[in-house]
Design an enzyme around this catalytic site. Structure first.
Site, PDB file in Angstrom:
ATOM      1  N   ASP A   1      14.379  17.695  -2.602  1.00  0.00           N
ATOM      2  CA  ASP A   1      15.781  17.344  -2.389  1.00  0.00           C
ATOM      3  C   ASP A   1      16.404  17.240  -3.784  1.00  0.00           C
ATOM      4  O   ASP A   1      15.686  17.049  -4.774  1.00  0.00           O
ATOM      5  CB  ASP A   1      15.869  16.013  -1.646  1.00  0.00           C
ATOM      6  CG  ASP A   1      17.279  15.483  -1.582  1.00  0.00           C
ATOM      7  OD1 ASP A   1      18.180  16.246  -1.202  1.00  0.00           O
ATOM      8  OD2 ASP A   1      17.482  14.305  -1.943  1.00  0.00           O
TER       9      ASP A   1
ATOM     10  N   ASP B   1      14.496  11.416  -0.705  1.00  0.00           N
ATOM     11  CA  ASP B   1      14.755   9.985  -0.841  1.00  0.00           C
ATOM     12  C   ASP B   1      15.764   9.425   0.154  1.00  0.00           C
ATOM     13  O   ASP B   1      15.870   8.207   0.306  1.00  0.00           O
ATOM     14  CB  ASP B   1      15.284   9.691  -2.254  1.00  0.00           C
ATOM     15  CG  ASP B   1      16.720  10.171  -2.434  1.00  0.00           C
ATOM     16  OD1 ASP B   1      17.551   9.404  -2.923  1.00  0.00           O
ATOM     17  OD2 ASP B   1      17.010  11.332  -2.077  1.00  0.00           O
TER      18      ASP B   1
ATOM     19  N   ASP C   1      16.799  13.079   4.566  1.00  0.00           N
ATOM     20  CA  ASP C   1      15.528  13.740   4.247  1.00  0.00           C
ATOM     21  C   ASP C   1      14.410  13.348   5.218  1.00  0.00           C
ATOM     22  O   ASP C   1      13.358  14.002   5.239  1.00  0.00           O
ATOM     23  CB  ASP C   1      15.071  13.387   2.822  1.00  0.00           C
ATOM     24  CG  ASP C   1      16.029  13.908   1.764  1.00  0.00           C
ATOM     25  OD1 ASP C   1      16.526  15.033   1.936  1.00  0.00           O
ATOM     26  OD2 ASP C   1      16.285  13.188   0.784  1.00  0.00           O
TER      27      ASP C   1
ATOM     28  N   CYS D   1     -25.906   2.455   6.017  1.00  0.00           N
ATOM     29  CA  CYS D   1     -25.822   3.893   5.747  1.00  0.00           C
ATOM     30  C   CYS D   1     -24.774   4.521   6.658  1.00  0.00           C
ATOM     31  O   CYS D   1     -24.194   3.857   7.514  1.00  0.00           O
ATOM     32  CB  CYS D   1     -27.172   4.566   5.946  1.00  0.00           C
ATOM     33  SG  CYS D   1     -27.648   4.697   7.675  1.00  0.00           S
TER      34      CYS D   1
ATOM     35  N   CYS E   1     -24.947   4.105  10.385  1.00  0.00           N
ATOM     36  CA  CYS E   1     -24.458   2.792  10.877  1.00  0.00           C
ATOM     37  C   CYS E   1     -22.969   2.879  11.181  1.00  0.00           C
ATOM     38  O   CYS E   1     -22.505   2.480  12.255  1.00  0.00           O
ATOM     39  CB  CYS E   1     -24.669   1.705   9.817  1.00  0.00           C
ATOM     40  SG  CYS E   1     -26.375   1.327   9.442  1.00  0.00           S
TER      41      CYS E   1
END
Length: 728
Positions: free
Chosen positions: A424, A617, A621, A13, A16
């Site tokens: 971008d 990309d 960036d 549970c 734990c």
């Protein structure tokens, strides 16, 4: 500093997982730990002076067992326990019939009549309860261990309740044999049996449901074939995947899967990469193209050089990312964890106070014990603990299936709070596949030589614009002294001539007057990216390069605006070109002519108004992706951009941005629903168990209700699998 994901045995549970997590974080040499109940795993960050054996020993001392580093490339069969469950289902029916048949006027089993043959009745139920104690030995051992380690959990509650019922029943059994036959009504062996049975049933259902949430990850692991076909002199030899070495030349024929990541050295074929990218359309691959392990050759035959094998392959890296994400904690999960950690001790206290109260008021040990056990059994923190991690794991699997790699579960929560989305331009809103649209040659070179010189210079550049010059590549112009000029362009030498290529800002750097200003405006109005060519500190040309917009760009921006997101285009390109594209896409704001540092500062300022998502990309960036609340990189991005991002779009399809928003919104809604029902269950059931209301409840009904509460959370979380997403 090292990281490892260990499989953990013995967690039942949320208390734990929380207890183990707290214990590990306190240990010397452990930098951080995150324990996932659903995946039954611990993501541990630790210092170099520790090893896996040290970690296993720490976990053992905490009362659990490490099953070792999760092997991502193998799928171990797990025993379901279905046979045992069927046996105990039949046995439970028998136990309930013996103990309750007289209540519903059913025929009683001969010589087991509760009042006439009380000794037989008591001794049979005693022996029938023994198998249940053996069946639930893991619960009892876990409860005792966690109590000793001061991390009480659901197992602790059950252990105390079951032990009290069993010992009290043994006491009454002894008194029956001493002549007090009326004490037969104070036997609670059936409660011992049914409580353990319903908890085991609940855990069986949980495990089956949790297993379904892992399917996306496990399916990815199984995609990689176990065999490979290596070229050796004049023959092709079948080898196991473990025998493949980096640099080996392998063969992949029609209908076969690529064994490892590699580069095609010969031939061409169409490959299906939908398992990783979500893109159903086969992609044509030719010499020089990369292929991924597990991608299916639809038509053709190729030879390829092994580049990444085993745990370094794209598929393994993807699985690692998904697993690390599921093991990270979302802010909502931390709230639930905190509540669960104090919940069990409070319930034990409430149970003890209830016992004392009934003992004082009723003067009846049996009644006091019934309420004591019922409070312990009915107060289940499992539903509360499962509410967040189960929804997160299912959503992570859903993202992975769509080709969306989310590096942290926190991302899924934060995406829903994003107010501004920044794109971008080159390589993101556009494909980055540029072509020369128009050029002005102001040099003494012929047009062909002019373009070949520029192509030779651009070949050294990693900027997407360089791809527009590929057709003019020539080896007769050797390039030396290449130097990148961040956000502007680059400089280099050919023979004795010094060149500089870049955007308008390159003129300011070299203090040159713009003699081609009018021609630049013409090119910009047509939507071109502008490149200035400088030779020996003199402008010798101007080139207009056009990019191709991604098919989904306009649709994605329209959908984002429907979601009330502010859409911004942030680019280093000139203002006129940016305005042409921005006008077509209908973005809210355009910021052009910005350098990497300026992009980063813009994102930081924008964050003051709310959470920001940045999609990019390129190398330029990377600072912006880190600065944004959510950084999204497409898979064709540079390595540094991908490393900086929180999310990677494996198929480069921007529609997955919309899918990410949809999944995030539905996940947060699902978690809130789960938490609401889990809290409501406890708010209603605990007062019933105490006996505040006139409705009677015993431990057997309590254990059944507890099972239903966990099941309701599991079933609600599984609804996430039916989310309607945007198709590619």
């Amino acid at each position: 500093m090292k990281k490892i994901v260990l499989s953990i045995e013995g967690m039942s549970c949320s208390a734990c997982s929380i207890g183990l997590e707290k214990y590990l974080k306190k240990q010397k040499g452990i930098i951080d730990a995150s324990v996932n109940l659903v995946m039954a795993e611990a993501l541990i960050t630790y210092e170099d002076n520790l090893n896996e054996e040290d970690l296993a020993e720490m976990i053992k001392k905490a009362g659990f067992k490490s099953l070792g580093n999760r092997d991502l490339l193998s799928k171990k069969e797990e025993t379901s326990g279905k046979g045992k469950l069927i046996f105990f289902t039949i046995l439970t029916i028998l136990v309930l019939y013996i103990s309750m048949s007289h209540m519903v006027s059913f025929p009683q089993i001969p010589y087991l009549n509760m009042m006439k043959y009380s000794k037989n009745y008591a001794i049979v139920l005693f022996f029938l309860s023994i198998p249940y104690l053996i069946y639930g030995i893991d619960i009892l051992k876990g409860g005792i261990k966690n109590l000793l380690h001061q991390t009480p959990n659901m197992d602790t509650l059950v252990t105390i309740g079951v032990s009290a019922s069993f010992l009290y029943s043994i006491y009454n059994t002894v008194t029956i044999f001493l002549g007090k036959n009326m004490n037969v009504e104070n036997l609670y062996y059936e409660s011992v049996c049914t409580v353990i049975y319903f908890i085991k049933l609940g855990r069986y259902i949980d495990q089956k449901s949790k297993k379904k949430t892992k399917n996306a990850i496990e399916d990815l692991v199984q995609i990689t074939p176990t065999k490979a076909y290596r070229k050796e002199k004049d023959e092709i030899k079948e080898i196991t995947i473990d025998e493949v070495k980096v640099g080996d030349i392998l063969v992949c024929q029609s209908g076969m899967k690529a064994s490892v990541d590699g580069i095609i050295t010969e031939g061409e074929a169409y490959f299906d990469e939908s398992f990783l990218t979500g893109e159903s359309k086969p992609i044509k691959k030719k010499k020089g193209d990369s292929i991924m392990a597990g991608s299916l050759n639809i038509d053709g035959e190729i030879s390829y050089k092994a580049k990444k094998i085993g745990k370094d392959s794209t598929i393994s890296e993807m699985v690692h990312l998904v697993i690390e994400a599921t093991n990270s904690k979302a802010p909502m999960a931390l709230v639930a964890d905190k509540v669960s950690s104090i919940f069990v001790p409070i319930i034990i206290l409430i149970a003890i106070l209830t016992f004392i109260l009934y003992l004082g008021l009723e003067k009846n040990l049996a009644i006091a014990l019934i309420h004591f056990v019922t409070v312990l059994v009915v107060a289940c923190p499992c539903a509360l603990g499962l509410a967040t991690p189960l929804a997160i794991v299912i959503s992570e699997g859903l993202c992975a299936k769509q080709g969306i790699l989310v590096k942290s579960s926190e991302v899924l929560e934060n995406v829903s709070k994003v107010q501004s989305v920044v794109f971008d331009k080159t390589g993101t809103l556009t494909y980055g596949k540029l072509k020369i649209n128009k050029f002005y040659n102001e040099s003494t070179y012929s047009d062909q030589d002019f373009l070949e010189i520029i192509s030779a210079l651009e070949k050294s550049s990693s900027h997407p614009i360089s791809s527009a010059f590929q057709q003019y590549h020539s080896k007769k112009y050797p390039v030396k002294n290449y130097q990148n000029i961040a956000g502007i362009g680059f400089s280099a030498k050919i023979n004795k001539n010094e060149y500089a290529i870049g955007n308008r800002k390159i003129l300011q750097k070299y203090n040159l007057r713009n003699s081609l200003n009018r021609k630049e405006e013409e090119l910009a109005k047509e939507g071109n990216s502008i490149i200035y060519i400088i030779e020996n500190n003199k402008i010798i040309g101007l080139i207009g390069v056009k990019d191709i917009l991604r098919e989904s760009s306009k649709e994605v921006i329209s959908l984002l605006k429907q979601m009330n997101k502010k859409v911004i285009m942030l680019t280093g390109d000139n203002q006129l070109t940016a305005n042409v594209i921005a006008s077509f896409l209908d973005v809210d704001e355009v910021v052009a002519n910005v350098m990497p540092k300026e992009k980063e500062n813009y994102i930081k300022n924008l964050k003051k108004a709310g959470k920001v998502m940045m999609i990019g990309d390129g190398i330029n960036d990377a600072p912006s992706l880190v600065s944004a609340d959510i950084g999204v990189s497409i898979s064709s991005a540079t390595d540094i951009a991908s490393s900086a991002a929180n999310v990677i779009l494996m198929n480069d399809n921007l529609l997955n941005i919309i899918n990410l928003f949809i999944i995030s919104k539905k996940t947060i809604s699902n978690i809130k629903q789960n938490l609401f029902w889990a809290f409501l269950y406890n708010i209603c059931m605990i007062p019933l168990a105490i006996g505040i209301f006139p409705i009677k409840m015993n431990s057997m009904i309590g254990s059944f209700a507890m099972t239903l509460s966990s099941l309701s959370v599991v079933l609600n979380a599984l609804r996430l699998k039916r989310i309607t997403l945007k198709s590619h």
